[in-house]
Design an enzyme around this catalytic site. Structure first.
Site, mmCIF file in Angstrom:
data_model
loop_
_atom_site.group_PDB
_atom_site.id
_atom_site.type_symbol
_atom_site.label_atom_id
_atom_site.label_comp_id
_atom_site.label_asym_id
_atom_site.label_seq_id
_atom_site.Cartn_x
_atom_site.Cartn_y
_atom_site.Cartn_z
ATOM 1 N N LYS A 12 124.700 36.903 12.427
ATOM 2 C CA LYS A 12 125.113 37.460 13.718
ATOM 3 C C LYS A 12 125.861 38.763 13.446
ATOM 4 O O LYS A 12 126.701 38.820 12.536
ATOM 5 C CB LYS A 12 126.030 36.473 14.448
ATOM 6 C CG LYS A 12 125.323 35.200 14.900
ATOM 7 C CD LYS A 12 124.411 35.442 16.088
ATOM 8 C CE LYS A 12 123.853 34.131 16.624
ATOM 9 N NZ LYS A 12 122.967 34.343 17.787
ATOM 10 N N GLU A 56 117.330 41.290 15.862
ATOM 11 C CA GLU A 56 117.073 40.523 17.091
ATOM 12 C C GLU A 56 117.980 41.020 18.216
ATOM 13 O O GLU A 56 119.190 41.170 18.025
ATOM 14 C CB GLU A 56 117.348 39.042 16.785
ATOM 15 C CG GLU A 56 117.085 38.085 17.921
ATOM 16 C CD GLU A 56 117.395 36.638 17.499
ATOM 17 O OE1 GLU A 56 117.505 36.354 16.290
ATOM 18 O OE2 GLU A 56 117.545 35.805 18.394
ATOM 19 N N ASP A 73 114.966 38.141 22.184
ATOM 20 C CA ASP A 73 115.384 36.771 22.483
ATOM 21 C C ASP A 73 115.773 36.717 23.963
ATOM 22 O O ASP A 73 114.946 36.355 24.822
ATOM 23 C CB ASP A 73 116.551 36.397 21.550
ATOM 24 C CG ASP A 73 117.195 35.059 21.858
ATOM 25 O OD1 ASP A 73 116.762 34.376 22.796
ATOM 26 O OD2 ASP A 73 118.162 34.672 21.161
ATOM 27 N N SER A 75 121.463 30.120 10.857
ATOM 28 C CA SER A 75 122.088 31.213 11.599
ATOM 29 C C SER A 75 123.577 31.196 11.279
ATOM 30 O O SER A 75 124.238 30.178 11.440
ATOM 31 C CB SER A 75 121.845 30.988 13.090
ATOM 32 O OG SER A 75 122.524 31.962 13.844
ATOM 33 N N LYS A 130 119.957 34.217 8.830
ATOM 34 C CA LYS A 130 120.159 35.128 9.960
ATOM 35 C C LYS A 130 121.651 35.325 10.144
ATOM 36 O O LYS A 130 122.413 34.359 10.183
ATOM 37 C CB LYS A 130 119.536 34.528 11.220
ATOM 38 C CG LYS A 130 119.896 35.289 12.490
ATOM 39 C CD LYS A 130 119.081 34.790 13.652
ATOM 40 C CE LYS A 130 119.973 34.357 14.790
ATOM 41 N NZ LYS A 130 119.191 33.928 15.959
ATOM 42 N N LYS A 159 112.438 30.224 22.749
ATOM 43 C CA LYS A 159 113.375 29.145 23.067
ATOM 44 C C LYS A 159 112.891 28.508 24.362
ATOM 45 O O LYS A 159 112.821 29.180 25.392
ATOM 46 C CB LYS A 159 114.782 29.703 23.305
ATOM 47 C CG LYS A 159 115.540 30.065 22.050
ATOM 48 C CD LYS A 159 116.918 30.609 22.372
ATOM 49 C CE LYS A 159 117.654 30.972 21.088
ATOM 50 N NZ LYS A 159 118.799 31.869 21.340
ATOM 51 N N GLY A 218 117.359 28.525 18.202
ATOM 52 C CA GLY A 218 118.177 27.315 18.316
ATOM 53 C C GLY A 218 119.379 27.568 19.205
ATOM 54 O O GLY A 218 119.800 28.718 19.380
ATOM 55 N N ASP A 267 121.050 39.301 14.167
ATOM 56 C CA ASP A 267 120.959 39.055 15.614
ATOM 57 C C ASP A 267 122.187 39.669 16.272
ATOM 58 O O ASP A 267 123.318 39.282 15.972
ATOM 59 C CB ASP A 267 120.914 37.537 15.876
ATOM 60 C CG ASP A 267 120.762 37.202 17.355
ATOM 61 O OD1 ASP A 267 120.631 38.140 18.176
ATOM 62 O OD2 ASP A 267 120.774 35.996 17.694
HETATM 63 MG MG LIG Z 1 119.349 35.343 19.426
#
Ligand SMILES: [Mg+2]
Length: 372
Positions: free
Chosen positions: A164, A215, A240, A136, A162, A264, A292, A190
């Site tokens: 952000k 996400e 999420d 990430s 991934k 999660k 995570g 995300d």
């Molecule tokens: Mg997330």
């Protein structure tokens, strides 16, 4: 499970580089570590709440307080009969605080499994001995910096990336990564709830980049909005923050708000509930992957065990320890051909290093377990 003592520790773990998301920057991980001790075994759990209540309402000072004042006293009332399987039920009168509850349940489960000689992966019905690792990537200052960062992780062997994103940092960085790395690289984004449904047309510009998923584009509580967005963009939506329970997951899936789920354990109250969430998704053919929360080796070990379940068909945010920490508090998890090995020893299957833990401990609270 007979217990004699609980130790709550706060650790200050410096991150190898600051991690920026749409809700803030972390440069030191303030970890709440739960250690339960009995005559037969010691168990460990890591609370994944962040320093500030920006990702979800929980935060680490609050988690520490609720464990001490509301959760532990309820568990102590069960006395020596307490087993990990009933922790969630005993704690259910306390609303919310899933991350705090998860840390306690994990520590008790770990102690139980260590005493019984059973691995966490076996307990959760895992089927893999290694799990795919994704990375990430936080928001960077420039696209050049992003490309350089991603290059390093791709070279290291991570199986998917991934990114952000937030308004103002979305289409262009994604375009840059596709231009540089091509369409073979599994890439997803995300948003950490930073858009609104009014951004649907803008978000549809991501469709041409063939992302694995977007996400949590919208607010946690906006299931209707996510369902509407899903009808307007081609990129699959993964949820999420919205998924706080099995019931919330079924609601989102049945209403067409989520095609994929990020699981999660801290967000749903523990690894046993996370397994339940996996099971209902597996039955419905909804792919899941393990998220995570900048965990140390204690939390990472539990995540790797969870990701060994059959429905975790996509690489998770399960990176090697050196992605976040120069020195971990357990033996480090290392990348082998893009995978992490699932610990096979009893319980979490890792050995917390008390000397290292002492060096990074900022606060230590010992509570004598008094069965009432
Ligand atoms: Mg997330």
């Amino acid at each position: 499970m007979r217990l004699e003592r609980v130790v709550l520790r706060r650790l200050a773990m410096p991150l190898v580089s600051p991690f920026r998301t749409s809700f803030g920057v972390e440069d030191t991980r303030d970890v709440l570590l739960v250690q339960v001790e009995g005559p037969e075994a010691v168990g460990w759990g890591e609370c994944v709440a962040m320093s500030e209540p920006l990702y979800t309402p929980e935060y680490v000072d609050g988690a520490h307080a609720v464990i001490r004042s509301h959760l532990l006293p309820r568990l102590q009332q069960r006395g020596d009969e307490l087993v990990a399987d009933e922790v969630a039920t005993v704690l259910s009168p306390v609303k919310g605080h899933q991350m705090a509850k998860a840390a306690l349940e994990t520590a008790i489960l770990d102690a139980e499994l260590r005493a019984a000689g059973v691995s966490m992966s076996s307990r959760l019905c895992g089927v893999r001995d290694r799990v795919g690792a994704g990375v990430s990537i936080g928001i960077t200052d420039t696209i050049g910096e992003l490309v350089e960062l991603v290059s390093g992780y791709v070279e290291a062997g991570y199986l998917r990336v991934k990114l952000k994103v937030e308004p103002g940092w979305d289409v262009e960085p994604v375009r840059a990564l596709r231009e540089h790395f091509g369409y073979e690289l599994p890439l997803q984004v995300d948003a950490n709830a930073s858009y609104t449904l009014a951004d649907a047309a803008h978000l549809s510009k991501l469709d041409e980049f063939d992302l694995v998923m977007v996400e949590q584009p919208l607010r946690d509580d906006d299931i209707t909005g996510h369902a509407a967005l899903a009808r307007q963009i081609r990129t699959p939506i993964c949820l999420d923050e919205s998924i706080t329970s099995v019931a919330a997951a079924l609601d989102a899936i049945d209403r067409g708000a989520a095609a994929i789920l990020n699981v999660k354990a801290g967000r749903v109250g523990g690894y046993l509930e996370a397994k339940n969430l996996h099971d209902v998704c597996f039955e419905r053919g909804v792919p899941v992957w393990c998220g995570g929360m900048l965990e140390t080796g204690v939390g990472r070990a539990a995540n790797v065990a969870l990701a060994s379940l059959p429905g975790f068909s996509l690489p998770g945010d399960i990176s090697a320890s050196d992605r976040y920490f120069r020195r971990d508090i357990t033996e480090p998890f290392t990348l082998e051909s893009g995978h992490l090995a699932v610990p096979q020893g009893p319980g979490l299957g890792i050995t917390p290093d008390l000397q290292v833990i002492d060096e990074v401990t900022t606060l230590k609270e010992e509570i004598i377990w008094q069965a009432t």
